[in-house]
Design an enzyme around this catalytic site. Structure first.
Site, PDB file in Angstrom:
ATOM      1  N   MET A 134       0.832  -1.200   0.000  1.00 44.85           N
ATOM      2  CA  MET A 134       0.000   0.000   0.000  1.00 44.85           C
ATOM      3  C   MET A 134       0.868   1.253   0.000  1.00 44.85           C
ATOM      4  O   MET A 134       0.542   2.238  -0.648  1.00 44.85           O
ATOM      5  CB  MET A 134      -0.945  -0.008   1.208  1.00 44.85           C
ATOM      6  CG  MET A 134      -2.141  -0.928   1.056  1.00 44.85           C
ATOM      7  SD  MET A 134      -3.205  -0.479  -0.328  1.00 44.85           S
ATOM      8  CE  MET A 134      -3.723   1.158   0.165  1.00 44.85           C
ATOM      9  N   GLY A 193      -5.289   3.119   7.865  1.00 45.92           N
ATOM     10  CA  GLY A 193      -5.927   2.003   7.153  1.00 45.92           C
ATOM     11  C   GLY A 193      -5.481   0.641   7.651  1.00 45.92           C
ATOM     12  O   GLY A 193      -6.008  -0.378   7.201  1.00 45.92           O
ATOM     13  N   THR A 194      -4.515   0.620   8.579  1.00 46.40           N
ATOM     14  CA  THR A 194      -4.018  -0.662   9.117  1.00 46.40           C
ATOM     15  C   THR A 194      -5.161  -1.447   9.757  1.00 46.40           C
ATOM     16  O   THR A 194      -5.987  -0.863  10.466  1.00 46.40           O
ATOM     17  CB  THR A 194      -2.935  -0.376  10.177  1.00 46.40           C
ATOM     18  OG1 THR A 194      -1.917   0.415   9.563  1.00 46.40           O
ATOM     19  CG2 THR A 194      -2.332  -1.654  10.726  1.00 46.40           C
ATOM     20  N   ALA A 244     -11.326   0.410   7.793  1.00 48.75           N
ATOM     21  CA  ALA A 244     -10.779  -0.909   7.466  1.00 48.75           C
ATOM     22  C   ALA A 244     -10.899  -1.179   5.974  1.00 48.75           C
ATOM     23  O   ALA A 244     -10.353  -2.169   5.482  1.00 48.75           O
ATOM     24  CB  ALA A 244     -11.504  -1.990   8.249  1.00 48.75           C
ATOM     25  N   HIS A 294      -8.282 -13.404   0.605  1.00 52.58           N
ATOM     26  CA  HIS A 294      -7.208 -12.434   0.379  1.00 52.58           C
ATOM     27  C   HIS A 294      -5.916 -13.165   0.003  1.00 52.58           C
ATOM     28  O   HIS A 294      -5.812 -14.376   0.164  1.00 52.58           O
ATOM     29  CB  HIS A 294      -6.959 -11.593   1.642  1.00 52.58           C
ATOM     30  CG  HIS A 294      -7.991 -10.520   1.857  1.00 52.58           C
ATOM     31  ND1 HIS A 294      -9.198 -10.778   2.465  1.00 52.58           N
ATOM     32  CD2 HIS A 294      -7.998  -9.205   1.541  1.00 52.58           C
ATOM     33  CE1 HIS A 294      -9.907  -9.663   2.509  1.00 52.58           C
ATOM     34  NE2 HIS A 294      -9.204  -8.687   1.960  1.00 52.58           N
ATOM     35  N   LYS A 347      -1.498 -12.071   3.811  1.00 50.14           N
ATOM     36  CA  LYS A 347      -2.305 -11.339   4.800  1.00 50.14           C
ATOM     37  C   LYS A 347      -2.150 -11.981   6.177  1.00 50.14           C
ATOM     38  O   LYS A 347      -2.245 -13.199   6.318  1.00 50.14           O
ATOM     39  CB  LYS A 347      -3.782 -11.326   4.377  1.00 50.14           C
ATOM     40  CG  LYS A 347      -4.656 -10.530   5.314  1.00 50.14           C
ATOM     41  CD  LYS A 347      -5.923 -10.055   4.667  1.00 50.14           C
ATOM     42  CE  LYS A 347      -6.770  -9.245   5.628  1.00 50.14           C
ATOM     43  NZ  LYS A 347      -6.146  -7.974   6.006  1.00 50.14           N
TER      44      LYS A 347
HETATM   45  P1  NAD Z   1       2.628  -4.898   3.473  1.00 51.81           P
HETATM   46  O1  NAD Z   1       3.123  -5.971   4.380  1.00 51.81           O
HETATM   47  O2  NAD Z   1       2.948  -4.975   2.015  1.00 51.81           O
HETATM   48  O3  NAD Z   1       3.117  -3.463   3.984  1.00 51.81           O
HETATM   49  C1  NAD Z   1       3.194  -3.082   5.324  1.00 51.81           C
HETATM   50  C2  NAD Z   1       4.475  -2.305   5.468  1.00 51.81           C
HETATM   51  O4  NAD Z   1       4.520  -1.721   6.761  1.00 51.81           O
HETATM   52  C3  NAD Z   1       5.701  -3.212   5.329  1.00 51.81           C
HETATM   53  O5  NAD Z   1       6.627  -2.612   4.429  1.00 51.81           O
HETATM   54  C4  NAD Z   1       6.248  -3.263   6.740  1.00 51.81           C
HETATM   55  O6  NAD Z   1       7.644  -3.437   6.745  1.00 51.81           O
HETATM   56  C5  NAD Z   1       5.812  -1.883   7.235  1.00 51.81           C
HETATM   57  N1  NAD Z   1       5.843  -1.737   8.694  1.00 51.81           N
HETATM   58  C6  NAD Z   1       5.522  -2.652   9.629  1.00 51.81           C
HETATM   59  N2  NAD Z   1       5.741  -2.120  10.854  1.00 51.81           N
HETATM   60  C7  NAD Z   1       6.201  -0.862  10.646  1.00 51.81           C
HETATM   61  C8  NAD Z   1       6.617   0.185  11.497  1.00 51.81           C
HETATM   62  N3  NAD Z   1       6.628   0.033  12.825  1.00 51.81           N
HETATM   63  N4  NAD Z   1       7.014   1.364  10.955  1.00 51.81           N
HETATM   64  C9  NAD Z   1       7.042   1.526   9.623  1.00 51.81           C
HETATM   65  N5  NAD Z   1       6.665   0.558   8.755  1.00 51.81           N
HETATM   66  C10 NAD Z   1       6.261  -0.606   9.278  1.00 51.81           C
HETATM   67  O7  NAD Z   1       1.049  -4.843   3.701  1.00 51.81           O
HETATM   68  P2  NAD Z   1      -0.068  -4.069   2.864  1.00 51.81           P
HETATM   69  O8  NAD Z   1      -0.759  -5.021   1.955  1.00 51.81           O
HETATM   70  O9  NAD Z   1       0.500  -2.805   2.312  1.00 51.81           O
HETATM   71  O10 NAD Z   1      -1.100  -3.736   4.045  1.00 51.81           O
HETATM   72  C11 NAD Z   1      -0.701  -2.972   5.171  1.00 51.81           C
HETATM   73  C12 NAD Z   1      -1.885  -2.849   6.136  1.00 51.81           C
HETATM   74  O11 NAD Z   1      -2.973  -2.157   5.506  1.00 51.81           O
HETATM   75  C13 NAD Z   1      -2.462  -4.187   6.598  1.00 51.81           C
HETATM   76  O12 NAD Z   1      -2.915  -4.040   7.932  1.00 51.81           O
HETATM   77  C14 NAD Z   1      -3.663  -4.398   5.664  1.00 51.81           C
HETATM   78  O13 NAD Z   1      -4.653  -5.233   6.201  1.00 51.81           O
HETATM   79  C15 NAD Z   1      -4.146  -2.963   5.565  1.00 51.81           C
HETATM   80  N6  NAD Z   1      -4.947  -2.675   4.374  1.00 51.81           N
HETATM   81  C16 NAD Z   1      -6.026  -1.891   4.592  1.00 51.81           C
HETATM   82  C17 NAD Z   1      -6.799  -1.507   3.511  1.00 51.81           C
HETATM   83  C18 NAD Z   1      -7.932  -0.557   3.749  1.00 51.81           C
HETATM   84  O14 NAD Z   1      -8.654  -0.206   2.800  1.00 51.81           O
HETATM   85  N7  NAD Z   1      -8.118  -0.076   4.984  1.00 51.81           N
HETATM   86  C19 NAD Z   1      -6.473  -1.929   2.223  1.00 51.81           C
HETATM   87  C20 NAD Z   1      -5.336  -2.736   2.037  1.00 51.81           C
HETATM   88  C21 NAD Z   1      -4.562  -3.084   3.143  1.00 51.81           C
END
Ligand code: NAD
Length: 263
Positions: free
Chosen positions: A12, A85-86, A110, A143, A147
Site C-alpha cells: 500500500m 488504514g491498518t 478498514a 485475500h 495477509k
Molecule cells: P505490506 O506488508 O505490504 O506493507 C506493510 C508495510 O509496513 C511493510 O513494508 C512493513 O515493513 C511496514 N511496517 C511494519 N511495521 C512498521 C513500522 N513500525 N514502521 C514503519 N513501517 C512498518 O502490507 P499491505 O498489503 O501494504 O497492508 C498494510 C496494512 O494495511 C495491513 O494491515 C492491511 O490489512 C491494511 N490494508 C487496509 C486496507 C484498507 O482499505 N483499509 C487496504 C489494504 C490493506
C-alpha cells in the site's frame, strides 16, 4: 498537501506514493519498518516519525497493528492529520487511536473503497428487514497469501453492519473459525470463513440464507489502487478538520458528520 507515508516500502505504501505524486502532492518522506532488514531503494526519503508528524499536513498509515500504539503516541505530539488504514488492531491498541483523536484529526477505515462501504450500508438495511431467526448471515472473505490477520477488517465491518441492523453487537453473535465437531450453527449467529491464496486483493461475500431462498451481496477488489485512491481522498477531506475520530462513511456522506460524538 504535504504528505508523509508510513510503511513506505509496503504494497500500500508504494501505491500511495504513486498516487500522491500523480495528484501533485508533496510526498515529504516515509517511515520504514525498523525491524525489517530488506533494502529500500526509492527516491522518497526515509524519515523519522516525529519529523513527519511535525512537517506533514497528513500522514497515511497502512502498516501493521503492532506499530499503531507508537504511531498514536508520536502523532499526537505533532500537527499532521492521520489517515489510518491498518487492520487487525486489538482493543487496547484502538484505545490509543482514540486517545490520539483528542489531539489530532484521525480518519480510520478498514476499507477505503467506495463499493464495500456501500455494501455495508445495504447489509445494515437488509439485516434490519430479514429476521435473524430465519435468515442465516454468513460472511466469506478471500485475500492474498501474505495477509496476517483474519477475518479481514472489512469482513468484520460487514459483520458489524449486520449486527447493527439486527440491534445487537457482533461480539455477542460472532461465529468464526469453525473446525471439528463444533455443533450446529446458533440461531442469529453471524458466521465468518477466511480463505487465503495467491495475490487476491480482496473478495467479500455476505449471504442471508433461509430454508427457501438465499440473498448474496458480493464485492471484489481487482486492484489495491482503489484503497489508495480512497485514502488520498480521505487525506484531502481530513486536513484542516478539528481533532476527532472520523469514519469513511462520514467522508462518503453515507452518515452525517459526528466527529468526537462517534460511538
Ligand atoms: P505490506 O506488508 O505490504 O506493507 C506493510 C508495510 O509496513 C511493510 O513494508 C512493513 O515493513 C511496514 N511496517 C511494519 N511495521 C512498521 C513500522 N513500525 N514502521 C514503519 N513501517 C512498518 O502490507 P499491505 O498489503 O501494504 O497492508 C498494510 C496494512 O494495511 C495491513 O494491515 C492491511 O490489512 C491494511 N490494508 C487496509 C486496507 C484498507 O482499505 N483499509 C487496504 C489494504 C490493506
Amino acid at each position: 498537501m504535504r504528505v508523509g507515508i508510513l510503511g513506505i516500502a509496503g504494497r500500500m505504501g508504494q501505491e500511495l506514493v504513486a498516487q500522491a505524486r500523480a495528484a501533485g502532492h508533496d510526498v515529504i518522506g516515509g517511515t520504514l519498518n525498523p525491524a525489517s532488514a530488506r533494502a529500500y531503494r526509492n527516491d522518497i526519503p526515509a524519515l523519522g516519525l516525529p519529523h513527519l508528524a511535525g512537517q506533514s499536513d497528513v500522514v497515511i498509515d497502512f502498516t501493521h497493528a503492532d506499530a499503531v500504539a507508537e504511531h498514536a503516541r508520536v502523532l499526537s505530539t505533532g500537527r499532521a492529520a492521520w489517515v489510518l488504514g491498518t487492520t487487525g488492531i486489538a482493543p487496547e491498541q484502538q484505545l490509543q487511536v482514540e486517545a490520539a483523536s483528542h489531539r489530532i484529526a484521525v480518519l480510520q477505515a478498514a476499507h477505503f473503497g467506495l463499493g464495500i462501504n456501500l455494501l455495508m450500508t445495504v447489509a445494515r438495511q437488509l439485516a434490519a428487514i430479514l429476521p435473524a431467526e430465519t435468515y442465516d448471515a454468513e460472511i466469506v472473505e478471500m485475500h492474498h497469501r501474505q495477509k496476517v490477520d483474519a477475518p479481514s477488517g472489512s469482513a468484520l465491518l460487514l459483520g458489524q453492519a449486520v449486527a447493527e441492523g439486527r440491534g445487537t453487537t457482533l461480539a455477542a453473535v460472532m461465529e468464526s473459525g469453525r473446525d471439528g465437531h463444533c455443533g450446529a450453527r446458533a440461531t442469529g449467529a453471524i458466521g465468518f470463513a477466511s480463505l487465503r491464496g495467491g495475490q487476491i486483493v480482496g473478495e467479500h461475500s455476505l449471504s442471508f440464507t433461509a430454508l427457501g431462498e438465499q440473498i448474496t451481496l458480493s464485492h471484489r477488489a481487482f486492484d489495491r489502487n482503489i484503497f489508495a485512491a480512497g485514502a488520498m481522498r480521505a487525506a484531502a477531506w481530513l486536513v484542516g478538520r478539528p481533532p476527532g475520530l472520523y469514519g469513511i462513511d462520514e467522508m462518503l456522506d453515507l452518515r452525517p458528520a459526528r466527529g468526537h460524538d462517534r460511538q
